[in-house]
Design a protein around this motif. Structure first.
Motif, PDB file in Angstrom:
ATOM      1  N   TRP A  13       0.952  -0.695   0.154  1.00 45.37           N
ATOM      2  CA  TRP A  13      -0.033  -0.267   0.151  1.00 45.37           C
ATOM      3  C   TRP A  13       0.898   1.431  -0.073  1.00 45.37           C
ATOM      4  CZ3 TRP A  13      -4.429  -1.338  -1.411  1.00 45.37           C
ATOM      5  CH2 TRP A  13      -5.293  -2.906  -1.803  1.00 45.37           C
ATOM      6  N   SER A  14       1.745   1.685   0.559  1.00 41.25           N
ATOM      7  CA  SER A  14       2.641   2.870   0.671  1.00 41.25           C
ATOM      8  C   SER A  14       3.429   2.923  -0.514  1.00 41.25           C
ATOM      9  CB  SER A  14       3.124   2.652   2.144  1.00 41.25           C
ATOM     10  OG  SER A  14       3.232   2.109   3.426  1.00 41.25           O
ATOM     11  N   GLY A  15       3.458   1.963  -1.144  1.00 38.28           N
ATOM     12  CA  GLY A  15       4.222   2.205  -2.085  1.00 38.28           C
ATOM     13  C   GLY A  15       3.586   2.506  -3.658  1.00 38.28           C
ATOM     14  N   LEU A  16       1.943   2.024  -2.934  1.00 42.41           N
ATOM     15  CA  LEU A  16       1.358   2.898  -4.710  1.00 42.41           C
ATOM     16  C   LEU A  16       0.506   4.502  -3.237  1.00 42.41           C
ATOM     17  CD1 LEU A  16      -1.262   2.516  -6.715  1.00 42.41           C
ATOM     18  CD2 LEU A  16      -1.937   0.985  -5.162  1.00 42.41           C
ATOM     19  N   LEU A  17       0.704   4.801  -2.466  1.00 44.53           N
ATOM     20  CA  LEU A  17      -0.097   6.051  -1.644  1.00 44.53           C
ATOM     21  C   LEU A  17       1.119   7.106  -2.352  1.00 44.53           C
ATOM     22  CD1 LEU A  17      -1.335   4.155   1.909  1.00 44.53           C
ATOM     23  CD2 LEU A  17      -2.379   5.595  -0.376  1.00 44.53           C
ATOM     24  N   LEU A  18       2.290   6.802  -1.961  1.00 47.18           N
ATOM     25  CA  LEU A  18       3.324   8.220  -1.798  1.00 47.18           C
ATOM     26  C   LEU A  18       3.336   8.085  -3.500  1.00 47.18           C
ATOM     27  CD1 LEU A  18       6.705   6.455  -0.732  1.00 47.18           C
ATOM     28  CD2 LEU A  18       5.719   8.342   0.172  1.00 47.18           C
ATOM     29  N   PRO A  19       3.187   7.562  -4.691  1.00 51.00           N
ATOM     30  CA  PRO A  19       3.520   8.442  -5.556  1.00 51.00           C
ATOM     31  C   PRO A  19       1.738   9.165  -5.833  1.00 51.00           C
ATOM     32  CG  PRO A  19       3.995   6.143  -6.363  1.00 51.00           C
ATOM     33  CD  PRO A  19       3.153   6.375  -4.448  1.00 51.00           C
ATOM     34  N   LEU A  20       0.839   8.664  -5.148  1.00 47.79           N
ATOM     35  CA  LEU A  20      -0.742   9.680  -5.128  1.00 47.79           C
ATOM     36  C   LEU A  20      -0.481  10.818  -4.313  1.00 47.79           C
ATOM     37  CD1 LEU A  20      -2.762   6.311  -4.779  1.00 47.79           C
ATOM     38  CD2 LEU A  20      -2.692   7.600  -6.936  1.00 47.79           C
ATOM     39  N   ILE A  21       0.203  10.817  -3.763  1.00 49.46           N
ATOM     40  CA  ILE A  21       0.105  11.918  -2.164  1.00 49.46           C
ATOM     41  C   ILE A  21       1.015  12.733  -3.045  1.00 49.46           C
ATOM     42  CG2 ILE A  21       1.160  12.591  -0.348  1.00 49.46           C
ATOM     43  CD1 ILE A  21       0.276   9.974   0.607  1.00 49.46           C
ATOM     44  N   HIS A  22       1.965  12.812  -4.106  1.00 51.18           N
ATOM     45  CA  HIS A  22       3.283  13.373  -4.945  1.00 51.18           C
ATOM     46  C   HIS A  22       2.193  14.389  -5.873  1.00 51.18           C
ATOM     47  CE1 HIS A  22       6.326  14.844  -6.790  1.00 51.18           C
ATOM     48  NE2 HIS A  22       5.325  14.079  -8.475  1.00 51.18           N
ATOM     49  N   ARG A  27      -6.967  14.356  -0.268  1.00 54.49           N
ATOM     50  CA  ARG A  27      -7.948  14.077   0.597  1.00 54.49           C
ATOM     51  C   ARG A  27      -7.648  12.843   0.761  1.00 54.49           C
ATOM     52  NH1 ARG A  27     -14.181  16.609   0.218  1.00 54.49           N
ATOM     53  NH2 ARG A  27     -14.102  15.840   2.054  1.00 54.49           N
ATOM     54  N   PHE A  28      -8.407  11.903   2.257  1.00 52.47           N
ATOM     55  CA  PHE A  28      -8.236  10.611   2.061  1.00 52.47           C
ATOM     56  C   PHE A  28      -9.329   9.823   1.243  1.00 52.47           C
ATOM     57  CE2 PHE A  28      -9.827   7.330   5.341  1.00 52.47           C
ATOM     58  CZ  PHE A  28      -8.572   7.080   6.294  1.00 52.47           C
ATOM     59  N   SER A  29     -10.140  10.202   1.680  1.00 50.97           N
ATOM     60  CA  SER A  29     -11.675   9.872   1.247  1.00 50.97           C
ATOM     61  C   SER A  29     -10.203   9.335  -0.954  1.00 50.97           C
ATOM     62  CB  SER A  29     -13.238   9.962   0.543  1.00 50.97           C
ATOM     63  OG  SER A  29     -13.162  11.483   0.491  1.00 50.97           O
ATOM     64  N   ALA A  30     -10.464  10.715  -1.299  1.00 53.30           N
ATOM     65  CA  ALA A  30      -9.747  10.108  -2.360  1.00 53.30           C
ATOM     66  C   ALA A  30      -8.714   9.613  -2.565  1.00 53.30           C
ATOM     67  CB  ALA A  30      -9.268  11.701  -3.108  1.00 53.30           C
ATOM     68  N   LEU A  31      -7.783   9.436  -1.893  1.00 54.70           N
ATOM     69  CA  LEU A  31      -6.382   8.729  -1.474  1.00 54.70           C
ATOM     70  C   LEU A  31      -7.628   7.011  -2.059  1.00 54.70           C
ATOM     71  CD1 LEU A  31      -4.476   9.819   0.632  1.00 54.70           C
ATOM     72  CD2 LEU A  31      -3.826   8.981  -2.066  1.00 54.70           C
ATOM     73  N   GLN A  32      -8.197   6.709  -0.732  1.00 58.02           N
ATOM     74  CA  GLN A  32      -9.222   5.168  -0.599  1.00 58.02           C
ATOM     75  C   GLN A  32      -9.590   5.391  -2.476  1.00 58.02           C
ATOM     76  OE1 GLN A  32     -12.020   4.846   1.914  1.00 58.02           O
ATOM     77  NE2 GLN A  32     -11.518   2.769   2.477  1.00 58.02           N
ATOM     78  N   ARG A  33     -10.060   6.472  -2.465  1.00 54.87           N
ATOM     79  CA  ARG A  33     -11.198   5.773  -3.947  1.00 54.87           C
ATOM     80  C   ARG A  33      -9.949   5.268  -4.937  1.00 54.87           C
ATOM     81  NH1 ARG A  33     -14.377   9.846  -2.983  1.00 54.87           N
ATOM     82  NH2 ARG A  33     -13.164  11.150  -3.793  1.00 54.87           N
ATOM     83  N   VAL A  34      -9.288   6.047  -5.344  1.00 63.89           N
ATOM     84  CA  VAL A  34      -7.724   5.649  -6.364  1.00 63.89           C
ATOM     85  C   VAL A  34      -7.335   4.465  -6.359  1.00 63.89           C
ATOM     86  CG1 VAL A  34      -5.675   6.736  -7.146  1.00 63.89           C
ATOM     87  CG2 VAL A  34      -8.100   8.405  -6.734  1.00 63.89           C
ATOM     88  N   VAL A  35      -6.902   4.398  -5.021  1.00 63.64           N
ATOM     89  CA  VAL A  35      -6.421   2.729  -4.531  1.00 63.64           C
ATOM     90  C   VAL A  35      -7.257   2.298  -5.389  1.00 63.64           C
ATOM     91  CG1 VAL A  35      -5.938   1.588  -2.779  1.00 63.64           C
ATOM     92  CG2 VAL A  35      -4.371   3.897  -2.976  1.00 63.64           C
ATOM     93  N   GLY A  36      -8.316   2.046  -4.566  1.00 61.44           N
ATOM     94  CA  GLY A  36      -9.151   1.107  -5.872  1.00 61.44           C
ATOM     95  C   GLY A  36      -9.480   0.867  -7.115  1.00 61.44           C
ATOM     96  N   LEU A  37      -9.348   1.467  -7.746  1.00 60.70           N
ATOM     97  CA  LEU A  37      -9.289   2.008  -8.991  1.00 60.70           C
ATOM     98  C   LEU A  37      -7.788   1.097  -9.442  1.00 60.70           C
ATOM     99  CD1 LEU A  37     -10.767   5.544  -9.959  1.00 60.70           C
ATOM    100  CD2 LEU A  37     -11.951   3.256  -9.913  1.00 60.70           C
ATOM    101  N   GLU A  41      -8.145  -5.057  -5.204  1.00 61.21           N
ATOM    102  CA  GLU A  41      -8.283  -4.874  -3.736  1.00 61.21           C
ATOM    103  C   GLU A  41      -8.665  -3.677  -3.289  1.00 61.21           C
ATOM    104  OE1 GLU A  41      -6.990  -6.650   0.502  1.00 61.21           O
ATOM    105  OE2 GLU A  41      -6.462  -7.655  -1.837  1.00 61.21           O
ATOM    106  N   VAL A  42      -9.490  -3.565  -2.324  1.00 62.41           N
ATOM    107  CA  VAL A  42      -9.662  -2.280  -2.094  1.00 62.41           C
ATOM    108  C   VAL A  42      -9.666  -2.283  -0.522  1.00 62.41           C
ATOM    109  CG1 VAL A  42     -11.806  -0.430  -1.186  1.00 62.41           C
ATOM    110  CG2 VAL A  42     -12.484  -2.509  -3.000  1.00 62.41           C
ATOM    111  N   ILE A  43      -8.636  -0.864  -0.315  1.00 64.42           N
ATOM    112  CA  ILE A  43      -7.531  -0.512   1.142  1.00 64.42           C
ATOM    113  C   ILE A  43      -8.640  -0.193   1.452  1.00 64.42           C
ATOM    114  CG2 ILE A  43      -7.015   1.735   0.266  1.00 64.42           C
ATOM    115  CD1 ILE A  43      -4.491   0.934   1.883  1.00 64.42           C
TER     116      ILE A  43
END
Length: 122
Positions: A13-22, A27-37, A41-43
């Motif tokens: 998950w962290s390896g996916l979050l860092l590029p998105l947060i860049h 927002r938290f909910s946007a991160l959760q949605r984008v990770v799910g796309l 597997e939904v985080i």
């Protein structure tokens, strides 16, 4: 500490979050949605919160409370996180470039060890 950070930024998950947060702040909910796309597997909210707190603890991510109605929380990279980002992406690029070689080496290793195991039993 180095191994702890390696395991943090190298996990699923962290390896996916860092590029998105860049591209944040996000927002938290946007991160959760984008990770799910991106990932099949939904985080869970709990896991996302856990990973964001770990990245914040280690100085990669900044959590900001935005005073609005309703109040919201956004995440962005810290200066250290921004400095780390190009090196991280270079490592990801290198891994993508050599993915085929890594898979071939693993297969060759497994074939060699399977043959060695069989000769031990004969």
């Amino acid at each position: 500490p180095v191994r702890e950070v390696q395991s943090l930024v190298g996990d699923r998950w962290s390896g996916l979050l860092l590029p998105l947060i860049h591209f944040g702040p996000i927002r938290f909910s946007a991160l959760q949605r984008v990770v799910g796309l991106i990932d099949k597997e939904v985080i869970s909210r709990r896991m996302l919160s856990f990973k964001l707190r770990a990245l914040e603890r280690d100085g990669f991510v900044l959590r900001s409370v935005v005073q609005a109605v309703p109040q919201r929380v956004e995440y962005s990279l810290t200066p250290m996180g921004e400095e780390f980002y190009p090196a991280y992406m270079q490592l990801i690029g290198w891994l993508n470039k050599h993915q085929g070689q890594i898979v071939a080496a693993r297969l060759q290793f497994e074939r060699h060890n399977d043959n060695s195991d069989q000769s031990l039993h004969e």
